[in-house]
Design an enzyme around this catalytic site. Structure first.
Site, PDB file in Angstrom:
ATOM      1  N   ASN A  83       1.155   3.953  -2.360  1.00 56.26           N
ATOM      2  CA  ASN A  83       1.815   4.444  -1.157  1.00 56.26           C
ATOM      3  C   ASN A  83       3.283   4.045  -1.249  1.00 56.26           C
ATOM      4  OD1 ASN A  83       2.758   5.006   1.389  1.00 56.26           O
ATOM      5  ND2 ASN A  83       1.490   3.499   2.452  1.00 56.26           N
ATOM      6  N   LYS A 129       5.641   4.814   0.612  1.00 57.60           N
ATOM      7  CA  LYS A 129       6.279   4.679   1.933  1.00 57.60           C
ATOM      8  C   LYS A 129       7.630   5.432   1.938  1.00 57.60           C
ATOM      9  CE  LYS A 129       3.647   0.496   2.683  1.00 57.60           C
ATOM     10  NZ  LYS A 129       3.516  -0.811   3.318  1.00 57.60           N
ATOM     11  N   HIS A 157      -2.253   4.778   8.901  1.00 60.57           N
ATOM     12  CA  HIS A 157      -1.639   3.565   8.343  1.00 60.57           C
ATOM     13  C   HIS A 157      -1.121   2.698   9.496  1.00 60.57           C
ATOM     14  CE1 HIS A 157       0.988   0.884   6.137  1.00 60.57           C
ATOM     15  NE2 HIS A 157       0.326   1.225   5.042  1.00 60.57           N
ATOM     16  N   GLU A 210       1.524   1.189   9.861  1.00 61.43           N
ATOM     17  CA  GLU A 210       2.924   1.466  10.203  1.00 61.43           C
ATOM     18  C   GLU A 210       3.007   2.702  11.102  1.00 61.43           C
ATOM     19  OE1 GLU A 210       4.307   1.362   6.153  1.00 61.43           O
ATOM     20  OE2 GLU A 210       3.860  -0.789   6.120  1.00 61.43           O
ATOM     21  N   GLU A 238      -6.580  -2.637   5.316  1.00 58.69           N
ATOM     22  CA  GLU A 238      -5.266  -3.252   5.135  1.00 58.69           C
ATOM     23  C   GLU A 238      -4.968  -4.191   6.298  1.00 58.69           C
ATOM     24  OE1 GLU A 238      -2.692  -0.572   2.367  1.00 58.69           O
ATOM     25  OE2 GLU A 238      -2.257  -0.115   4.460  1.00 58.69           O
ATOM     26  N   GLY A 292       3.167  -6.218   2.848  1.00 63.53           N
ATOM     27  CA  GLY A 292       4.587  -6.479   2.592  1.00 63.53           C
ATOM     28  C   GLY A 292       4.999  -7.924   2.794  1.00 63.53           C
ATOM     29  N   SER A 351      -0.160  -6.499  -0.129  1.00 63.03           N
ATOM     30  CA  SER A 351       0.431  -7.381  -1.162  1.00 63.03           C
ATOM     31  C   SER A 351      -0.361  -7.398  -2.468  1.00 63.03           C
ATOM     32  CB  SER A 351       0.618  -8.801  -0.617  1.00 63.03           C
ATOM     33  OG  SER A 351       1.551  -8.800   0.452  1.00 63.03           O
TER      34      SER A 351
HETATM   35  P1  13P Z   1       2.277  -3.743   0.204  1.00 60.22           P
HETATM   36  O1  13P Z   1       1.471  -3.550  -1.060  1.00 60.22           O
HETATM   37  O2  13P Z   1       3.735  -3.569   0.009  1.00 60.22           O
HETATM   38  O3  13P Z   1       1.895  -5.020   0.905  1.00 60.22           O
HETATM   39  O4  13P Z   1       1.846  -2.549   1.194  1.00 60.22           O
HETATM   40  C1  13P Z   1       0.508  -2.290   1.406  1.00 60.22           C
HETATM   41  C2  13P Z   1       0.381  -1.013   2.139  1.00 60.22           C
HETATM   42  O5  13P Z   1       0.700  -0.925   3.310  1.00 60.22           O
HETATM   43  C3  13P Z   1      -0.108   0.144   1.402  1.00 60.22           C
HETATM   44  O6  13P Z   1      -0.395   1.202   2.246  1.00 60.22           O
END
Ligand code: 13P
Length: 254
Positions: free
Chosen positions: A9, A11, A94, A96, A164, A170, A210
């Site tokens: 992803n 983003k 997600h 976010e 997640e 992150g 992560s």
């Molecule tokens: P990270 O791998 O940067 O922690 O992000 C995970 C994520 O949100 C994947 O959708």
């Protein structure tokens, strides 16, 4: 046997030029790795360019979001119809999206329905916040999110679920393999209650938060974890390749 699935992803990262460079840096090697489904989820504006670059390779394409309506006056939105034929997967719900853009379980449900009706395969994200985790609410949160996402849906078809935990996204603070596996088992039980044994055994559930090439083995070695949804590390060709390579090796021998 569930085929492991590693999805990147990206983003809101990479211009179209940068997206193409990233694909070129890993395409040939990714293509050679068998036994793992590999999915790249670049920003909308790079879907067409990435699609051209991976044509003929064993790499699949996904979008990071979509709206649930077919077309119309929804300025700035992208419909399932626009994505179908362009990509196979779409990440939905997600954290976010839920957190910054106010997506409720009901909205996620509408999106899952629309994706399935259009032949897109959703990657449905669920996961608890740090506060919920510390309050001992992890099980109730993920159970509610799974139930909410699939409300009124007869069959989840090939839907993938990504667990997640928000506190691991992150932050560099991944869950442990044992922790993630335990919650993923709870998610699988929720799917069992909704759809029965066969679908619960077949549905693929990823861990995300992560994940990188140094810790992927810990997750992939767990019996209920079928892959990873990778954020930051999917923007580095060597790291993403390392994740996919190790997944292939571990799932083959395990
Ligand atoms: P990270 O791998 O940067 O922690 O992000 C995970 C994520 O949100 C994947 O959708």
């Amino acid at each position: 046997m569930r085929t492991p699935i590693i999805a990147g992803n990206w983003k809101m990262n990479t211009t179209v030029v940068e997206a193409a460079e990233l694909v070129k840096a890993m395409k040939d090697k990714l293509n050679q790795i068998a036994g793992v489904e590999k999915v790249l989820c670049p920003p909308f504006v790079s879907l067409t360019a990435v699609r051209e670059l991976i044509r003929g390779a064993s790499i699949k394409l996904g979008a990071q979001n979509m709206y649930f309506e077919k077309s119309g006056a929804y300025t700035g939105e992208v419909s399932p119809q626009m994505l179908s034929g362009l990509c196979e997967y779409v990440i939905l719900g997600h954290s976010e999206r839920r957190g910054y853009f106010g997506e409720s379980d009901q909205i996620v449900n509408k999106k899952v329905r629309a994706a399935l009706a259009t032949g897109l395969t959703p990657i449905v994200c669920v996961g608890e916040s740090l506060k919920e985790n510390e309050a001992g609410e992890t099980i109730s949160v993920v159970t509610r999110q799974v139930k909410g996402a699939f409300e009124g849906i007869d069959s989840p078809k090939g839907t993938v679920i990504a667990y997640e935990p928000i506190w691991a996204i992150g932050t560099g603070k991944a869950a442990t393999g044992v922790q993630a596996n335990a919650t993923i088992k709870v998610i699988r039980d929720s799917v069992f209650r909704l759809y029965g044994d066969q679908i619960a055994r077949a549905i693929r559930i990823q861990y995300g938060g992560s994940v990188n090439s140094a810790n992927i083995a810990e997750f992939i070695g767990q019996p209920d974890i079928d892959g990873a949804l990778v954020g930051g590390a999917s923007l580095k060709a060597a790291d993403f390749l390392g994740i996919v390579e190790q997944t292939a090796k571990i799932k083959k021998t395990g």
